[in-house]
Design a protein around this motif. Structure first.
Motif, short mmCIF file in Angstrom:
data_model
loop_
_atom_site.label_atom_id
_atom_site.label_comp_id
_atom_site.label_asym_id
_atom_site.label_seq_id
_atom_site.Cartn_x
_atom_site.Cartn_y
_atom_site.Cartn_z
N SER A 214 -65.87 -69.46 11.67
CA SER A 214 -65.72 -70.87 12.04
C SER A 214 -67.00 -71.67 11.83
O SER A 214 -66.98 -72.90 11.86
CB SER A 214 -65.29 -70.99 13.51
OG SER A 214 -66.33 -70.58 14.38
N ILE A 215 -68.14 -70.99 11.60
CA ILE A 215 -69.42 -71.69 11.48
C ILE A 215 -69.39 -72.69 10.33
O ILE A 215 -69.86 -73.83 10.46
CB ILE A 215 -70.57 -70.68 11.29
CG1 ILE A 215 -70.77 -69.87 12.56
CG2 ILE A 215 -71.87 -71.40 10.92
CD1 ILE A 215 -71.82 -68.78 12.44
N ILE A 216 -68.85 -72.28 9.19
CA ILE A 216 -68.86 -73.16 8.03
C ILE A 216 -67.99 -74.39 8.27
O ILE A 216 -68.30 -75.49 7.81
CB ILE A 216 -68.41 -72.39 6.76
CG1 ILE A 216 -68.67 -73.24 5.52
CG2 ILE A 216 -66.94 -72.00 6.85
CD1 ILE A 216 -68.52 -72.45 4.24
N ALA B 63 -62.67 -73.86 15.13
CA ALA B 63 -63.70 -74.87 14.86
C ALA B 63 -63.26 -76.25 15.34
O ALA B 63 -64.06 -77.00 15.91
CB ALA B 63 -63.99 -74.91 13.36
N LEU B 64 -61.99 -76.58 15.13
CA LEU B 64 -61.48 -77.88 15.59
C LEU B 64 -61.53 -77.97 17.12
O LEU B 64 -61.87 -79.03 17.67
CB LEU B 64 -60.05 -78.09 15.10
CG LEU B 64 -59.88 -78.32 13.58
CD1 LEU B 64 -58.41 -78.28 13.21
CD2 LEU B 64 -60.50 -79.65 13.16
N MET B 65 -61.21 -76.87 17.79
CA MET B 65 -61.23 -76.89 19.26
C MET B 65 -62.67 -76.97 19.79
O MET B 65 -62.95 -77.73 20.72
CB MET B 65 -60.53 -75.65 19.81
CG MET B 65 -59.01 -75.68 19.62
SD MET B 65 -58.14 -74.34 20.48
CE MET B 65 -58.67 -72.93 19.52
N LEU C 35 -67.58 -80.22 9.88
CA LEU C 35 -67.18 -81.23 10.88
C LEU C 35 -68.39 -82.03 11.36
O LEU C 35 -68.24 -83.19 11.77
CB LEU C 35 -66.50 -80.56 12.07
CG LEU C 35 -65.09 -80.02 11.81
CD1 LEU C 35 -64.62 -79.18 12.98
CD2 LEU C 35 -64.12 -81.17 11.56
N ALA C 36 -69.57 -81.43 11.33
CA ALA C 36 -70.77 -82.14 11.75
C ALA C 36 -71.09 -83.31 10.82
O ALA C 36 -71.82 -84.23 11.21
CB ALA C 36 -71.96 -81.19 11.81
N PRO D 208 -61.68 -79.91 1.50
CA PRO D 208 -62.40 -79.27 0.37
C PRO D 208 -62.94 -77.88 0.74
O PRO D 208 -62.84 -76.95 -0.06
CB PRO D 208 -63.54 -80.25 0.09
CG PRO D 208 -63.05 -81.57 0.58
CD PRO D 208 -62.23 -81.25 1.79
N THR D 209 -63.49 -77.75 1.94
CA THR D 209 -63.99 -76.44 2.39
C THR D 209 -62.86 -75.44 2.52
O THR D 209 -62.98 -74.27 2.12
CB THR D 209 -64.72 -76.59 3.74
OG1 THR D 209 -65.75 -77.57 3.62
CG2 THR D 209 -65.32 -75.27 4.18
#
Length: 298
Positions: A175-177, A92-94, A182-183, A214-215
């Motif tokens: 990675s969706i969550i 997700a970070l990438m 991040l959005a 937190p997530t």
């Protein structure tokens, strides 16, 4: 309460099917848990079967396979947690750092797609790619001068094949969550960090990761709470007599004893033991998370 229901009846109407699902499929079946403490006889029914207390639990604890089942189930669960949990975060970070929207959608599609493959198809692909005769992986090993490896029959390879194939299948979907979290990061934070001279890695470390924490904590609690809940289908499909030493887990033992062996009370006791251990771990990890941070399930 009634005033709130009348005022927001649309929301309660949307919630009703979910509530009904959990009542019918999650809570109502708990009525049958009592057969773990009985010698269940089908002709007498659940109420008519005689109580035997902890007889089946004691039998499980004293059985020859007890420690093998615990070792394999816990080993696979910990392996999945250590390897599989961080990968979706890194992915997700990438993806979040990709500036081209077309390339980002392409990467997301490629990584999401395996999630929609059935377990049977995934195991079939694993067997095909890892086959000692003509499998892609073994062809690569032979190309570099090595000898073919029988991945599916050697117990030492089972956990790695099981976990790594699961990471490949689920990392995009998981990675969706994190991408959704991040959005919600304020772009002004990144702008201010750039003005202060922070590079991309520093901005990820000091802005994105704290925002994800937190997530991460909540999902970590849920993952630890199901560490002994290794799924049945994939293990069963990958299991054979040669790798049984490493692949026999609680869920497959319950299947053999309960469905094939018709030992319903014994299998219910084993399944209840598994659920209780998971519940205790969930409560414990949640309490630790609440003490160490401000985030917990409750």
């Amino acid at each position: 309460m009634l005033k709130s229901i009348r005022k927001n009846w649309e929301l309660y109407a949307l919630f009703t099917p979910v509530l009904a699902y959990f009542i019918v499929f999650e809570y109502a079946p708990m009525y049958g848990v009592q057969i773990a403490f009985k010698d269940f006889i089908a002709t007498k029914g659940i109420w008519g079967s005689p109580w035997v207390g902890l007889k089946h639990f004691q039998r499980f604890f004293d059985s020859f396979y007890f420690w093998r089942l615990i070792r394999n189930t816990l080993g696979i669960g910990l392996y999945q947690l250590v390897v599989g949990f961080p990968v979706p975060i890194l992915l997700a970070l990438m993806i979040n750092e990709v500036r081209s929207s077309k390339f980002r959608r392409f990467i997301q599609t490629i990584t999401y797609a395996p999630h929609f493959l059935s377990t049977v198809v995934v195991v079939g692909m694993i067997m095909m790619f890892l086959s000692p005769q003509g499998g892609m992986i073994n062809l690569l090993i032979q190309a570099f001068g090595g000898q073919p490896i029988s991945f599916m029959t050697e117990p030492g390879w089972f956990k790695s094949v099981f976990v790594l194939s699961g990471v490949w299948q689920q990392m995009g979907w998981s990675s969706i969550i994190y991408l959704a979290a991040l959005a919600g990061v304020d772009p002004q934070l990144h702008e201010a960090a750039r003005v202060d001279g922070a590079g991309r890695l520093k901005r990820i470390w000091h802005i994105n990761l704290p925002h994800l924490m937190p997530t991460i904590v909540v999902l970590l609690i849920l993952n630890v709470g199901s560490i002994l809940g290794v799924g049945f289908e994939k293990v069963f499909l990958m299991q054979n007599n040669l790798n049984m030493e490493a692949s026999d887990v609680i869920s497959t033992n319950v299947y053999r004893s309960g469905i094939l062996g018709a030992q319903y009370s014994f299998s219910a006791a084993v399944g209840l033991f598994n659920s209780v251990v998971n519940f205790i771990m969930l409560i414990t990890v949640n309490r630790i998370a609440r003490k160490l941070s401000e985030t917990s399930l409750w």
